[in-house]
Design an enzyme around this catalytic site. Structure first.
Site, PDB file in Angstrom:
ATOM      1  N   ASN A 100     -58.294 -32.318  48.089  1.00 32.88           N
ATOM      2  CA  ASN A 100     -58.013 -32.687  46.696  1.00 32.88           C
ATOM      3  C   ASN A 100     -57.778 -34.185  46.606  1.00 32.88           C
ATOM      4  O   ASN A 100     -57.819 -34.893  47.610  1.00 32.88           O
ATOM      5  CB  ASN A 100     -56.820 -31.893  46.161  1.00 32.88           C
ATOM      6  CG  ASN A 100     -55.577 -32.135  46.993  1.00 32.88           C
ATOM      7  OD1 ASN A 100     -55.059 -33.248  47.033  1.00 32.88           O
ATOM      8  ND2 ASN A 100     -55.114 -31.107  47.686  1.00 32.88           N
ATOM      9  N   LYS A 135     -72.352 -26.264  62.362  1.00 32.79           N
ATOM     10  CA  LYS A 135     -72.649 -26.701  60.996  1.00 32.79           C
ATOM     11  C   LYS A 135     -73.487 -25.635  60.266  1.00 32.79           C
ATOM     12  O   LYS A 135     -74.503 -25.198  60.798  1.00 32.79           O
ATOM     13  CB  LYS A 135     -73.404 -28.038  61.048  1.00 32.79           C
ATOM     14  CG  LYS A 135     -73.649 -28.629  59.691  1.00 32.79           C
ATOM     15  CD  LYS A 135     -74.384 -29.947  59.799  1.00 32.79           C
ATOM     16  CE  LYS A 135     -74.856 -30.373  58.424  1.00 32.79           C
ATOM     17  NZ  LYS A 135     -75.812 -31.460  58.481  1.00 32.79           N
ATOM     18  N   PRO A 154     -50.209 -20.725  53.881  1.00 29.09           N
ATOM     19  CA  PRO A 154     -48.756 -20.525  53.772  1.00 29.09           C
ATOM     20  C   PRO A 154     -48.199 -21.503  52.751  1.00 29.09           C
ATOM     21  O   PRO A 154     -48.693 -22.632  52.630  1.00 29.09           O
ATOM     22  CB  PRO A 154     -48.241 -20.855  55.182  1.00 29.09           C
ATOM     23  CG  PRO A 154     -49.316 -21.683  55.807  1.00 29.09           C
ATOM     24  CD  PRO A 154     -50.606 -21.236  55.187  1.00 29.09           C
ATOM     25  N   PHE A 181     -42.432 -30.344  44.190  1.00 31.08           N
ATOM     26  CA  PHE A 181     -43.123 -31.025  43.097  1.00 31.08           C
ATOM     27  C   PHE A 181     -43.919 -29.995  42.307  1.00 31.08           C
ATOM     28  O   PHE A 181     -44.352 -28.984  42.870  1.00 31.08           O
ATOM     29  CB  PHE A 181     -44.070 -32.101  43.640  1.00 31.08           C
ATOM     30  CG  PHE A 181     -43.388 -33.428  43.821  1.00 31.08           C
ATOM     31  CD1 PHE A 181     -42.425 -33.598  44.796  1.00 31.08           C
ATOM     32  CD2 PHE A 181     -43.696 -34.500  42.987  1.00 31.08           C
ATOM     33  CE1 PHE A 181     -41.770 -34.811  44.947  1.00 31.08           C
ATOM     34  CE2 PHE A 181     -43.058 -35.712  43.124  1.00 31.08           C
ATOM     35  CZ  PHE A 181     -42.091 -35.882  44.111  1.00 31.08           C
ATOM     36  N   LYS A 191     -39.992 -20.314  44.137  1.00 31.95           N
ATOM     37  CA  LYS A 191     -40.049 -20.895  45.486  1.00 31.95           C
ATOM     38  C   LYS A 191     -38.675 -21.010  46.131  1.00 31.95           C
ATOM     39  O   LYS A 191     -38.569 -21.286  47.316  1.00 31.95           O
ATOM     40  CB  LYS A 191     -40.706 -22.265  45.413  1.00 31.95           C
ATOM     41  CG  LYS A 191     -42.101 -22.210  44.800  1.00 31.95           C
ATOM     42  CD  LYS A 191     -43.049 -23.132  45.484  1.00 31.95           C
ATOM     43  CE  LYS A 191     -44.420 -23.058  44.855  1.00 31.95           C
ATOM     44  NZ  LYS A 191     -45.451 -23.631  45.681  1.00 31.95           N
TER      45      LYS A 191
HETATM   46  O1  C5P Z   1     -47.514 -23.815  43.634  1.00 34.59           O
HETATM   47  P1  C5P Z   1     -47.786 -25.278  43.620  1.00 34.59           P
HETATM   48  O2  C5P Z   1     -48.865 -25.705  44.566  1.00 34.59           O
HETATM   49  O3  C5P Z   1     -48.010 -25.861  42.246  1.00 34.59           O
HETATM   50  O4  C5P Z   1     -46.405 -25.914  44.129  1.00 34.59           O
HETATM   51  C1  C5P Z   1     -46.247 -27.269  44.348  1.00 34.59           C
HETATM   52  C2  C5P Z   1     -45.127 -27.517  45.296  1.00 34.59           C
HETATM   53  O5  C5P Z   1     -45.188 -26.631  46.403  1.00 34.59           O
HETATM   54  C3  C5P Z   1     -45.195 -28.897  45.894  1.00 34.59           C
HETATM   55  O6  C5P Z   1     -43.889 -29.314  46.204  1.00 34.59           O
HETATM   56  C4  C5P Z   1     -46.026 -28.667  47.167  1.00 34.59           C
HETATM   57  O7  C5P Z   1     -45.770 -29.662  48.136  1.00 34.59           O
HETATM   58  C5  C5P Z   1     -45.523 -27.318  47.593  1.00 34.59           C
HETATM   59  N1  C5P Z   1     -46.525 -26.489  48.295  1.00 34.59           N
HETATM   60  C6  C5P Z   1     -46.377 -26.243  49.641  1.00 34.59           C
HETATM   61  N2  C5P Z   1     -47.286 -25.437  50.286  1.00 34.59           N
HETATM   62  C7  C5P Z   1     -48.300 -24.868  49.613  1.00 34.59           C
HETATM   63  C8  C5P Z   1     -48.467 -25.123  48.243  1.00 34.59           C
HETATM   64  C9  C5P Z   1     -47.567 -25.939  47.607  1.00 34.59           C
HETATM   65  O8  C5P Z   1     -45.458 -26.777  50.255  1.00 34.59           O
HETATM   66  N3  C5P Z   1     -49.166 -24.107  50.264  1.00 34.59           N
END
Ligand code: C5P
Length: 403
Positions: free
Chosen positions: A212, A290, A307, A327, A345
């Site tokens: 991303n 590949k 995870p 975040f 979370k």
């Molecule tokens: O669910 P979402 O991706 O919007 O959540 C964002 C938050 O969760 C951020 O703090 C991101 O660093 C954390 N995150 C994580 N592991 C993931 C997905 C998101 O630590 N697999």
């Protein structure tokens, strides 16, 4: 406020020098006393008369000036200040500082000082991105020099990108943080802070991946701010085009699973801030070779969920960090989603921001954030990512000390 604080402002030669005039005024509004050194190149952009009229003092220009040295020698000039501010800091001034040159009054004062120095760089985007300037920046940061900006934007030369000097309010905020922050001590001394930053990369085959647009700027700024507040910091970062912050243990990873393992290896921690944009999914099976174009048409990729690093750490029963921060980058219903995320979370605080197209947050230098906790909501004004990082770190320091 900066009542009674003495700022030595060094004005370099760049079109942004005009902003230094406003900076003098705004510093005085806050009660600071400003003395100015104007470099020779600086006089091409602002005159000693306009600088001197604003500071109400002599403008210092020459290294070997008998009158200046009698009034106030260059050593005394740089010591008789609480902070040195270089605005605009040109590529040339940065190069001189990084290499310890002292061949004019500005560089000599910078080399002779025993005070903190803040740079507000301003230059053409190519000059800023040139490896030589970036090398000098790393050296200067490692030497403890503070830096505000530059910001992205269109430049006087017609190009676009990083190189515009930070705006005056941002420079003032950085000055206040340095002066008042050092007065307040280093509130995270003795604490361990873990920060995740940047994107993750999930391999499809040995040459392809999904990822991303996260730049890592906000996460890296938080790691720097926590280190400046005295913490021992472990930064776990995905692939970014940023230098490793000075004084921070940086662990480089690619995938979400590697990021989780690195975070777990870094524990125990007092505070964990999850600023990384972790890929939600990875391909179920990474191809060993590949994937070829062929008669079968384009491949179908099956995904499995990664995870959730934040949730995994926040829900630990043993060894959970005292404060867990997540975040929420959302494109709609920012606050509703952030509140839901806080409970889902299990974290203590969510920094929510709007990353919808046109906000300029993703990859940009500024951020408008909402701080969501179980007991309330604060919305902070749009400010630089460095300023967000500093404000967040002082908020976390207050919370961890109170707990
Ligand atoms: O669910 P979402 O991706 O919007 O959540 C964002 C938050 O969760 C951020 O703090 C991101 O660093 C954390 N995150 C994580 N592991 C993931 C997905 C998101 O630590 N697999």
């Amino acid at each position: 406020m900066l009542v009674g604080k003495r700022i030595l402002l060094i004005i370099g030669g760049g079109i942004a020098a005009y902003k230094a005039l406003d900076l003098i005024r705004r510093l005085q509004d806050r009660g600071a006393r400003v003395r100015a050194i104007l470099t020779r190149a600086g006089t091409e952009f602002v005159t000693p008369l306009s600088v001197g009229s604003l500071t109400g003092d002599k403008v210092f220009q020459e290294l070997f000036s008998l009158t200046d040295e009698n009034d106030m020698g260059h050593i005394e000039l740089s010591r008789d200040a609480d902070l040195l501010v270089v605005a605009p800091a040109t590529a040339d001034l940065m190069a001189k500082m990084a290499n310890g040159h002292a061949n004019d009054l500005a560089s000599t004062a910078l080399l002779a000082t025993d005070k903190r120095v803040l740079l507000a760089p301003a230059m053409n985007v190519r000059m800023w991105l040139n490896p030589a300037t970036q090398r000098n920046l790393v050296t200067l940061r490692a030497d403890g020099v503070a830096v505000v900006g530059p910001n992205d934007g269109s430049m006087a030369c017609g190009e676009f990108g990083p190189g515009r000097m930070a705006e005056v309010p941002e420079i003032i905020a950085a000055i206040e943080a340095l002066i008042n922050g050092s007065a307040a001590g280093r509130p995270l001394t003795g604490r361990h802070v873990v920060v995740t930053s940047g994107p993750t990369r999930e391999a499809i085959d040995p040459v392809r991946y999904i990822s991303n647009h996260s730049s890592g700027k906000q996460g890296h700024a938080i790691a720097r701010a926590a280190a400046a507040a005295g913490a021992a910091v472990t930064l776990v970062t995905g692939p970014v085009a940023l230098p490793d912050p000075a004084g921070v243990t940086t662990v480089h990873v690619e995938s979400a699973r590697q990021m989780l393992a690195a975070v777990e290896a870094a524990l125990p921690a007092d505070i964990a801030v999850f600023a990384a944009a972790v890929a939600d999914w990875r391909v179920a099976e990474i191809a060993g070779g590949k994937i070829k174009k062929g008669a079968g048409g384009p491949p179908t990729l099956a995904f499995v969920e990664n995870p959730d690093i934040l949730a995994t750490i926040a829900r630990r029963t043993a060894g959970r960090p005292g404060l867990v921060v997540g975040f929420a980058a959302e494109t709609d219903d920012v606050l509703g989603n952030a509140r839901a995320k806080l409970t889902r979370k299990g974290c203590d605080l969510i920094v929510a921001n709007d990353v919808a197209a046109g906000t300029g947050t993703f990859g940009g230098d500024s951020n408008l954030v909402h701080i969501v906790t179980s007991d309330g909501l604060e919305t902070w004004e749009r400010q630089s990512k460095d300023a967000v990082a500093e404000a967040l770190v002082s908020l976390l320091a207050r919370r961890i000390t109170a707990s």
